[in-house]
Design a protein around this motif. Structure first.
Motif, short mmCIF file in Angstrom:
data_model
loop_
_atom_site.label_atom_id
_atom_site.label_comp_id
_atom_site.label_asym_id
_atom_site.label_seq_id
_atom_site.Cartn_x
_atom_site.Cartn_y
_atom_site.Cartn_z
N VAL A 115 12.73 -1.49 10.98
CA VAL A 115 12.62 -2.07 9.64
C VAL A 115 13.10 -1.02 8.65
O VAL A 115 12.66 0.14 8.70
CB VAL A 115 11.17 -2.48 9.34
CG1 VAL A 115 11.03 -2.94 7.89
CG2 VAL A 115 10.73 -3.61 10.27
N LEU A 116 14.01 -1.41 7.76
CA LEU A 116 14.59 -0.49 6.79
C LEU A 116 14.10 -0.80 5.38
O LEU A 116 13.85 -1.95 5.03
CB LEU A 116 16.12 -0.59 6.80
CG LEU A 116 16.84 -0.47 8.13
CD1 LEU A 116 18.34 -0.58 7.91
CD2 LEU A 116 16.48 0.82 8.85
N PHE A 117 14.02 0.24 4.57
CA PHE A 117 13.70 0.10 3.15
C PHE A 117 14.96 0.51 2.39
O PHE A 117 15.42 1.65 2.52
CB PHE A 117 12.50 0.97 2.78
CG PHE A 117 11.24 0.52 3.46
CD1 PHE A 117 10.31 -0.27 2.78
CD2 PHE A 117 10.98 0.87 4.78
CE1 PHE A 117 9.15 -0.71 3.41
CE2 PHE A 117 9.82 0.43 5.42
CZ PHE A 117 8.91 -0.36 4.73
N VAL A 118 15.53 -0.41 1.63
CA VAL A 118 16.83 -0.18 1.02
C VAL A 118 16.78 -0.39 -0.49
O VAL A 118 15.97 -1.18 -1.00
CB VAL A 118 17.91 -1.09 1.63
CG1 VAL A 118 18.08 -0.80 3.12
CG2 VAL A 118 17.58 -2.57 1.43
N VAL A 119 17.68 0.30 -1.19
CA VAL A 119 17.81 0.19 -2.65
C VAL A 119 19.29 0.06 -2.98
O VAL A 119 20.15 0.35 -2.14
CB VAL A 119 17.20 1.42 -3.36
CG1 VAL A 119 15.69 1.46 -3.19
CG2 VAL A 119 17.84 2.71 -2.83
N PRO A 120 19.63 -0.35 -4.20
CA PRO A 120 21.05 -0.41 -4.59
C PRO A 120 21.72 0.95 -4.47
O PRO A 120 21.06 1.99 -4.58
CB PRO A 120 20.99 -0.88 -6.05
CG PRO A 120 19.69 -1.61 -6.16
CD PRO A 120 18.74 -0.89 -5.26
N LYS A 121 23.01 0.96 -4.25
CA LYS A 121 23.76 2.20 -4.05
C LYS A 121 23.58 3.20 -5.19
O LYS A 121 23.56 4.41 -4.97
CB LYS A 121 25.25 1.88 -3.89
CG LYS A 121 25.66 1.43 -2.50
CD LYS A 121 25.75 2.60 -1.56
CE LYS A 121 26.38 2.18 -0.23
NZ LYS A 121 26.44 3.31 0.72
N ASN A 122 23.48 2.69 -6.42
CA ASN A 122 23.40 3.59 -7.57
C ASN A 122 21.98 4.04 -7.88
O ASN A 122 21.73 4.71 -8.89
CB ASN A 122 24.01 2.94 -8.81
CG ASN A 122 23.32 1.62 -9.16
OD1 ASN A 122 22.38 1.20 -8.49
ND2 ASN A 122 23.80 0.97 -10.22
N SER A 123 21.02 3.71 -7.05
CA SER A 123 19.63 4.13 -7.27
C SER A 123 19.50 5.64 -7.06
O SER A 123 20.15 6.22 -6.18
CB SER A 123 18.71 3.39 -6.32
OG SER A 123 17.39 3.91 -6.39
N ALA A 124 18.63 6.26 -7.84
CA ALA A 124 18.38 7.70 -7.70
C ALA A 124 17.43 7.99 -6.54
O ALA A 124 17.32 9.13 -6.09
CB ALA A 124 17.81 8.25 -9.00
N LEU A 125 16.76 6.96 -6.06
CA LEU A 125 15.78 7.12 -4.99
C LEU A 125 16.47 7.45 -3.67
O LEU A 125 17.47 6.82 -3.30
CB LEU A 125 14.97 5.83 -4.85
CG LEU A 125 13.58 5.91 -4.21
CD1 LEU A 125 12.68 6.85 -4.99
CD2 LEU A 125 12.96 4.52 -4.14
N GLU A 126 15.96 8.46 -2.96
CA GLU A 126 16.53 8.88 -1.68
C GLU A 126 15.58 8.66 -0.52
O GLU A 126 16.01 8.49 0.62
CB GLU A 126 16.93 10.37 -1.73
CG GLU A 126 18.01 10.71 -2.73
CD GLU A 126 19.38 10.16 -2.32
OE1 GLU A 126 19.58 9.90 -1.12
OE2 GLU A 126 20.24 9.98 -3.21
N SER A 127 14.27 8.69 -0.81
CA SER A 127 13.28 8.55 0.25
C SER A 127 12.00 7.94 -0.31
O SER A 127 11.82 7.84 -1.53
CB SER A 127 12.98 9.92 0.88
OG SER A 127 12.40 10.79 -0.09
N ILE A 128 11.12 7.55 0.59
CA ILE A 128 9.83 7.00 0.20
C ILE A 128 8.82 7.38 1.28
O ILE A 128 9.14 7.40 2.47
CB ILE A 128 9.90 5.46 0.02
CG1 ILE A 128 8.58 4.92 -0.55
CG2 ILE A 128 10.27 4.76 1.31
CD1 ILE A 128 8.67 3.47 -1.00
N SER A 129 7.62 7.71 0.87
CA SER A 129 6.59 8.13 1.83
C SER A 129 5.82 6.93 2.36
O SER A 129 5.80 5.86 1.75
CB SER A 129 5.63 9.12 1.18
OG SER A 129 4.81 8.46 0.23
N MET A 130 5.16 7.12 3.49
CA MET A 130 4.31 6.08 4.06
C MET A 130 3.20 5.71 3.08
O MET A 130 2.87 4.53 2.91
CB MET A 130 3.71 6.56 5.38
CG MET A 130 4.73 6.80 6.48
SD MET A 130 5.45 5.26 7.12
CE MET A 130 4.07 4.59 8.05
#
Length: 289
Positions: A115-130
């Motif tokens: 299962v993947l967590f995805v954001v738009p290409k231009n998002s500044a977000l790179e990772s997310i914690s559990m």
């Protein structure tokens, strides 16, 4: 008395002929069955069925796309003979299996998906914690977008946090591809999709979808993991899941034939070409002279 004996013998012959006819119509090389699969891993199942039918021209496998929970209900009611699942069954579901199917519990594992967590290409977000994922699932902001209720992605994430889907808060856009395609309209949201939706290396549609999103790395403790095949192989990516078949077919018919194919070397090559991690690994021997 003689008439009764003749009648009994006649019935036995009819039953015997009926069984022979059934086996003749439905065996691993000939016949027709229906398999139900969640849209999240439709691509790999479709590739496996197409390859199997190409090798066995007298077979027809009808692939029906249905949410994971609904497919399981159809399986219990014997409307289908094979179902593809990704989550662990609950104690109640296993009890239903034992009661209605009356066969040994033998999940046939064939691939590692995620299962993947995805954001738009231009998002500044790179990772997310559990921890942050769990907080989002409790938030009224409903930032996480799933592909629907009763779906494999929602089921798996809920099970990962030991919660029922009904206890979580989230948004919905029906279909993994739709989540990807519409995510740019919601820059503050995070899409939740299957790896198999975008994993096919040379698939035109998969490549198009891959180019529209950024896959977030997952932080667990002081480590960060991405859904690479090497991480899926050893299951270090926290949302790795194993895809498996269940069948209610009590003999070696088309359903069991297809399952066996999918779990042996030819089927595992198909899984690998889909960009997923094969569950059954085969040693490659090279002879040099």
């Amino acid at each position: 008395m003689k008439i009764n004996i003749l009648a009994i013998l006649f019935c036995i012959i009819l039953v015997s002929c009926s069984k022979e006819k059934k086996q003749d119509i439905d065996n691993p090389n000939k016949g027709e069955i229906t398999i139900e699969v969640d849209e999240s891993f439709q691509s790999v199942t479709e590739a496996l069925t197409e390859r199997y039918m190409a090798l066995n021209p007298q077979t027809k496998i009808n692939l029906v796309v249905k949410k994971e929970d609904l497919a399981l209900l159809d399986f219990f009611e014997r409307k289908i003979r094979v179902v593809v699942l990704s989550r662990e069954l609950s104690a109640k579901e296993k009890e239903t299996f034992d009661k209605k199917i009356d066969l040994p519990w033998q999940p046939a594992k064939f691939a590692a998906d995620a299962v993947l967590f995805v954001v738009p290409k231009n998002s500044a977000l790179e990772s997310i914690s559990m921890d942050d994922i769990y907080k989002e699932l409790q938030s009224e902001d409903k930032r996480l977008i799933f592909d629907g209720t009763n779906s494999s992605n929602l089921n798996f994430v809920a099970q990962k946090f030991n919660r029922k889907p009904s206890e979580l808060k989230f948004s919905i856009i029906n279909g993994n591809e739709n989540v990807v395609e519409q995510l740019k309209k919601y820059p503050d949201k995070i899409g939740v999709i299957s790896y198999n939706t975008i994993s096919r290396p040379f698939g035109e549609e998969a490549e198009k979808l891959r180019n529209e999103v950024k896959i977030l790395k997952i932080k667990q403790g002081n480590k960060t993991y991405e859904p690479s095949l090497s991480n899926l192989k050893v299951m270090t990516y926290p949302f790795t899941r194993i895809l498996y078949f269940l069948t209610n077919e009590g003999y070696y018919g088309l359903g069991n034939g297809f399952i066996r194919f999918s779990c042996t070397q030819l089927g595992q090559i198909v899984v690998e070409k889909e960009g997923l991690q094969p569950y059954n690994l085969y040693k490659r021997e090279v002879q040099m002279r």
